[in-house]
Motif scaffolding. Structure first.
Motif, PDB file in Angstrom:
ATOM      1  N   TYR A  59       0.850  -1.189   0.000  1.00  0.00           N
ATOM      2  CA  TYR A  59       0.000   0.000   0.000  1.00  0.00           C
ATOM      3  C   TYR A  59       0.891   1.247   0.000  1.00  0.00           C
ATOM      4  CZ  TYR A  59      -3.370  -3.517   1.501  1.00  0.00           C
ATOM      5  OH  TYR A  59      -4.154  -4.642   1.595  1.00  0.00           O
ATOM      6  N   ALA A  60       1.840   1.282  -0.948  1.00  0.00           N
ATOM      7  CA  ALA A  60       2.854   2.335  -0.963  1.00  0.00           C
ATOM      8  C   ALA A  60       2.237   3.733  -1.051  1.00  0.00           C
ATOM      9  CB  ALA A  60       3.810   2.107  -2.130  1.00  0.00           C
ATOM     10  N   LEU A  61       1.238   3.908  -1.902  1.00  0.00           N
ATOM     11  CA  LEU A  61       0.644   5.234  -2.110  1.00  0.00           C
ATOM     12  C   LEU A  61      -0.176   5.693  -0.906  1.00  0.00           C
ATOM     13  CD1 LEU A  61      -0.472   4.921  -5.844  1.00  0.00           C
ATOM     14  CD2 LEU A  61       1.620   5.954  -4.914  1.00  0.00           C
ATOM     15  N   ARG A  62      -0.660   4.742  -0.111  1.00  0.00           N
ATOM     16  CA  ARG A  62      -1.499   5.090   1.047  1.00  0.00           C
ATOM     17  C   ARG A  62      -0.755   4.927   2.361  1.00  0.00           C
ATOM     18  NH1 ARG A  62      -6.174   1.076   0.751  1.00  0.00           N
ATOM     19  NH2 ARG A  62      -6.688   2.141   2.701  1.00  0.00           N
ATOM     20  N   TYR A  63       0.555   4.661   2.294  1.00  0.00           N
ATOM     21  CA  TYR A  63       1.291   4.330   3.510  1.00  0.00           C
ATOM     22  C   TYR A  63       1.189   5.434   4.565  1.00  0.00           C
ATOM     23  CZ  TYR A  63       5.148   3.572   6.726  1.00  0.00           C
ATOM     24  OH  TYR A  63       5.905   3.407   7.866  1.00  0.00           O
ATOM     25  N   HIS A  64       1.429   6.685   4.158  1.00  0.00           N
ATOM     26  CA  HIS A  64       1.453   7.780   5.134  1.00  0.00           C
ATOM     27  C   HIS A  64       0.076   8.075   5.721  1.00  0.00           C
ATOM     28  CE1 HIS A  64       5.656   8.710   4.463  1.00  0.00           C
ATOM     29  NE2 HIS A  64       5.449   8.682   3.160  1.00  0.00           N
ATOM     30  N   SER A  65      -0.970   7.704   5.022  1.00  0.00           N
ATOM     31  CA  SER A  65      -2.310   7.885   5.581  1.00  0.00           C
ATOM     32  C   SER A  65      -2.709   6.707   6.471  1.00  0.00           C
ATOM     33  CB  SER A  65      -3.334   8.046   4.455  1.00  0.00           C
ATOM     34  OG  SER A  65      -3.377   6.885   3.634  1.00  0.00           O
ATOM     35  N   ILE A  66      -2.112   5.531   6.211  1.00  0.00           N
ATOM     36  CA  ILE A  66      -2.406   4.354   7.040  1.00  0.00           C
ATOM     37  C   ILE A  66      -1.555   4.360   8.307  1.00  0.00           C
ATOM     38  CG2 ILE A  66      -2.303   1.834   7.159  1.00  0.00           C
ATOM     39  CD1 ILE A  66      -2.866   1.761   4.163  1.00  0.00           C
ATOM     40  N   MET A  67      -0.242   4.492   8.149  1.00  0.00           N
ATOM     41  CA  MET A  67       0.672   4.473   9.286  1.00  0.00           C
ATOM     42  C   MET A  67       1.016   5.905   9.672  1.00  0.00           C
ATOM     43  SD  MET A  67       2.067   2.657  11.545  1.00  0.00           S
ATOM     44  CE  MET A  67       1.765   1.016  10.855  1.00  0.00           C
ATOM     45  N   THR A  68       0.061   6.571  10.324  1.00  0.00           N
ATOM     46  CA  THR A  68       0.290   7.933  10.789  1.00  0.00           C
ATOM     47  C   THR A  68       1.115   7.913  12.076  1.00  0.00           C
ATOM     48  OG1 THR A  68      -1.756   7.925  12.090  1.00  0.00           O
ATOM     49  CG2 THR A  68      -1.897   8.669   9.792  1.00  0.00           C
ATOM     50  N   LEU A  69       1.644   9.072  12.436  1.00  0.00           N
ATOM     51  CA  LEU A  69       2.438   9.172  13.661  1.00  0.00           C
ATOM     52  C   LEU A  69       1.587   8.843  14.888  1.00  0.00           C
ATOM     53  CD1 LEU A  69       5.096   9.895  15.029  1.00  0.00           C
ATOM     54  CD2 LEU A  69       4.351  12.298  15.053  1.00  0.00           C
ATOM     55  N   GLN A  70       0.333   9.275  14.874  1.00  0.00           N
ATOM     56  CA  GLN A  70      -0.556   8.997  16.000  1.00  0.00           C
ATOM     57  C   GLN A  70      -0.772   7.492  16.162  1.00  0.00           C
ATOM     58  OE1 GLN A  70      -4.395  10.834  15.685  1.00  0.00           O
ATOM     59  NE2 GLN A  70      -5.052  10.185  17.729  1.00  0.00           N
ATOM     60  N   ARG A  71      -1.010   6.790  15.062  1.00  0.00           N
ATOM     61  CA  ARG A  71      -1.197   5.345  15.132  1.00  0.00           C
ATOM     62  C   ARG A  71       0.081   4.635  15.571  1.00  0.00           C
ATOM     63  NH1 ARG A  71      -4.785   4.359   9.599  1.00  0.00           N
ATOM     64  NH2 ARG A  71      -6.742   5.237  10.431  1.00  0.00           N
ATOM     65  N   ALA A  72       1.218   5.156  15.126  1.00  0.00           N
ATOM     66  CA  ALA A  72       2.490   4.561  15.537  1.00  0.00           C
ATOM     67  C   ALA A  72       2.689   4.705  17.043  1.00  0.00           C
ATOM     68  CB  ALA A  72       3.639   5.223  14.785  1.00  0.00           C
ATOM     69  N   VAL A  73       2.365   5.875  17.580  1.00  0.00           N
ATOM     70  CA  VAL A  73       2.501   6.101  19.028  1.00  0.00           C
ATOM     71  C   VAL A  73       1.559   5.193  19.803  1.00  0.00           C
ATOM     72  CG1 VAL A  73       2.159   7.778  20.880  1.00  0.00           C
ATOM     73  CG2 VAL A  73       3.315   8.473  18.771  1.00  0.00           C
ATOM     74  N   VAL A  74       0.321   5.074  19.333  1.00  0.00           N
ATOM     75  CA  VAL A  74      -0.649   4.193  20.002  1.00  0.00           C
ATOM     76  C   VAL A  74      -0.162   2.743  19.959  1.00  0.00           C
ATOM     77  CG1 VAL A  74      -2.976   3.240  19.859  1.00  0.00           C
ATOM     78  CG2 VAL A  74      -2.622   5.694  19.585  1.00  0.00           C
ATOM     79  N   THR A  75       0.389   2.335  18.829  1.00  0.00           N
ATOM     80  CA  THR A  75       0.903   0.971  18.697  1.00  0.00           C
ATOM     81  C   THR A  75       2.047   0.719  19.672  1.00  0.00           C
ATOM     82  OG1 THR A  75       0.295   0.895  16.354  1.00  0.00           O
ATOM     83  CG2 THR A  75       1.949  -0.691  17.111  1.00  0.00           C
ATOM     84  N   MET A  76       3.000   1.652  19.746  1.00  0.00           N
ATOM     85  CA  MET A  76       4.131   1.484  20.650  1.00  0.00           C
ATOM     86  C   MET A  76       3.685   1.447  22.105  1.00  0.00           C
ATOM     87  SD  MET A  76       7.144   3.804  18.876  1.00  0.00           S
ATOM     88  CE  MET A  76       6.111   5.265  18.669  1.00  0.00           C
ATOM     89  N   ALA A  77       2.789   2.340  22.464  1.00  0.00           N
ATOM     90  CA  ALA A  77       2.294   2.375  23.843  1.00  0.00           C
ATOM     91  C   ALA A  77       1.554   1.081  24.186  1.00  0.00           C
ATOM     92  CB  ALA A  77       1.381   3.575  24.051  1.00  0.00           C
ATOM     93  N   SER A  78       0.782   0.563  23.233  1.00  0.00           N
ATOM     94  CA  SER A  78       0.027  -0.671  23.467  1.00  0.00           C
ATOM     95  C   SER A  78       0.960  -1.860  23.679  1.00  0.00           C
ATOM     96  CB  SER A  78      -0.913  -0.943  22.292  1.00  0.00           C
ATOM     97  OG  SER A  78      -1.837   0.111  22.126  1.00  0.00           O
ATOM     98  N   VAL A  79       2.027  -1.915  22.871  1.00  0.00           N
ATOM     99  CA  VAL A  79       2.983  -3.020  22.996  1.00  0.00           C
ATOM    100  C   VAL A  79       3.674  -2.987  24.352  1.00  0.00           C
ATOM    101  CG1 VAL A  79       5.168  -3.947  22.132  1.00  0.00           C
ATOM    102  CG2 VAL A  79       3.368  -3.299  20.525  1.00  0.00           C
ATOM    103  N   TRP A  80       4.112  -1.809  24.769  1.00  0.00           N
ATOM    104  CA  TRP A  80       4.802  -1.709  26.057  1.00  0.00           C
ATOM    105  C   TRP A  80       3.867  -2.036  27.213  1.00  0.00           C
ATOM    106  CZ3 TRP A  80       9.613  -2.289  26.160  1.00  0.00           C
ATOM    107  CH2 TRP A  80      10.467  -1.726  25.215  1.00  0.00           C
TER     108      TRP A  80
END
Length: 307
Positions: free
Chosen positions: A139-160
Motif C-alpha cells: 500500500y505504498a501510495l497510502r502508507y502515510h495515511s495508514i501508518m500515521t504518527l498517532q497510530r504509531a505512538v498508540v501501537t508502541m504504547a500498546s505493545v509496552w
C-alpha cells in the motif's frame, strides 16, 4: 540464575524446574559471569547508540525507525537485567554483599520480569515492523495515511503496556504450565505471522522486478529501499529465531518432559541459552548499522560526538 547458586542451595529444586539444573551425569558448560558482564556492556552501549542516532537524525523520525528504536530499547532491557543480575552474583560470590534468601528471590523475580517483558516486546516489535514493511510494499501510495504518527505512538504504547502486564502475569504464575504454553504459543504465532508476511513481500518484490526488467526500466529507489528493508527484517528474524529458539525449546521441554533424562540434560545448558539471548541484543544494532546507510552515518557522528 541467582536461585541456582551454591549460596542458596535450598532453592535448588524450584530453580531446576524453571532454570535448568543439570540431569544425572550431564553437566552443561561452565560459563563465567565475566562473559555475561562483558556481553551485557557491549549490548547496552550498542543499543544506546542506536537510540541516540535515531533521536538525533530527523531523517530517521518515521514510524519504521521509531519501531526499530523501541526494539533497541527492548534489547537494552535484556542488557540491563543481565548486568544487574551478574553484578549481584559477583558481589555475592566475593562476599561483598550478604543478603537473605528472600531478598535474592525478590531480585530474581524482578530480573525475570525484565527478561520476560523484553522478549514479549521484542517479538511484538519485530511483528509490528514486519507489518509496517508489508504496508510499505503493498500500500505504498497510502502508507502515510495508514501508518500515521498517532497510530504509531498508540501501537508502541500498546505493545509496552501489554508486555508489562503479561510479564507480571507470567512471573506471578510461572509454575503453571498454562502460562508457559501461552508464552510458547505467542512466540510461534509471531514467527508464523512474520514468515507469511515476508514470503508474500518477497513474492511481490520478485514479480515487480521481473516486470520492470522486461520493460527495460530501472527499479525505483522507493521500491528498492522497501525490498532492502524486507531483507534486513528477514535477517533480524533469523537471528532472533536462532538466539531465542533454544530458550523456547527449553520451555517446551519443561511442559512436556520435565523429568525425562534427555530433557534434564538439555536443561543443564540453560546458561548457554542465556548467552544466545544476550548475543541477539548484541547483533541487532550491528545489522541496523550494516544495512542502513543513513543510520550508519548517524552512528558514526554520534560516536565522534558530532552533535
Amino acid at each position: 540464575r541467582l536461585l541456582r547458586e551454591p549460596w542458596n542451595a535450598s532453592e535448588g529444586n524450584a530453580s531446576n524446574a524453571t532454570g535448568g539444573g543439570g540431569g544425572g551425569g550431564c553437566q552443561g558448560p561452565d560459563i563465567p559471569n565475566e562473559l555475561f558482564l562483558t556481553l551485557g556492556l557491549v549490548s547496552l552501549v550498542e543499543n544506546v547508540l542506536v537510540v541516540a542516532a535515531i533521536l538525533k537524525n530527523r531523517n530517521l523520525h518515521s514510524p519504521m525507525y521509531y519501531f526499530i528504536c523501541c526494539l533497541a530499547v527492548s534489547d537494552m532491557l535484556v542488557s540491563v537485567s543481565n548486568l544487574v543480575e551478574t553484578l549481584f552474583m559477583l558481589l555475592l560470590e566475593h562476599g561483598v554483599l550478604v543478603i537473605s534468601a528472600s531478598v535474592v528471590r525478590h531480585m530474581d523475580n524482578v530480573i525475570d520480569m525484565l527478561i520476560c517483558s523484553s522478549v514479549v516486546s521484542s517479538l511484538s516489535f519485530l511483528g509490528v515492523i514486519a507489518v509496517d514493511r508489508y504496508i510499505t510494499i503493498f500500500y505504498a501510495l497510502r502508507y502515510h495515511s495508514i501508518m500515521t504518527l498517532q497510530r504509531a505512538v498508540v501501537t508502541m504504547a500498546s505493545v509496552w503496556l501489554a508486555s508489562t502486564v503479561s510479564s507480571t502475569v507470567f512471573i506471578t504464575y510461572y509454575r503453571s504450565n498454562a502460562i508457559l504454553l501461552c508464552l510458547i504459543g505467542f512466540f510461534l504465532f509471531m514467527l508464523v505471522l512474520m514468515l507469511v508476511l515476508y514470503i508474500h513481500m518477497f513474492a511481490l518484490a520478485r514479480h515487480h522486478l521481473r516486470s520492470i526488467s522486461s520493460q527495460q526500466k530501472k527499479p525505483t529507489v522507493y521500491r528498492t529501499s522497501s525490498l532492502k528493508g524486507a531483507v534486513t527484517l528477514t535477517i533480524l528474524l533469523g537471528v532472533f529465531f536462532i538466539c531465542w529458539g533454544p530458550f523456547f525449546f527449553h520451555l517446551i521441554l519443561i511442559v512436556t518432559c520435565p523429568t525425562n533424562p534427555f530433557c534434564t540434560c538439555f536443561f543443564s545448558y540453560f546458561n548457554l541459552f542465556l548467552i544466545l539471548i544476550i548475543c541477539n541484543s548484541v547483533l541487532d544494532p550491528l545489522i541496523y548499522a550494516f544495512r542502513s546507510q543513513e543510520l550508519r552515518r548517524t552512528l558514526r557522528e554520534v560516536v565522534l560526538c558530532s552533535w
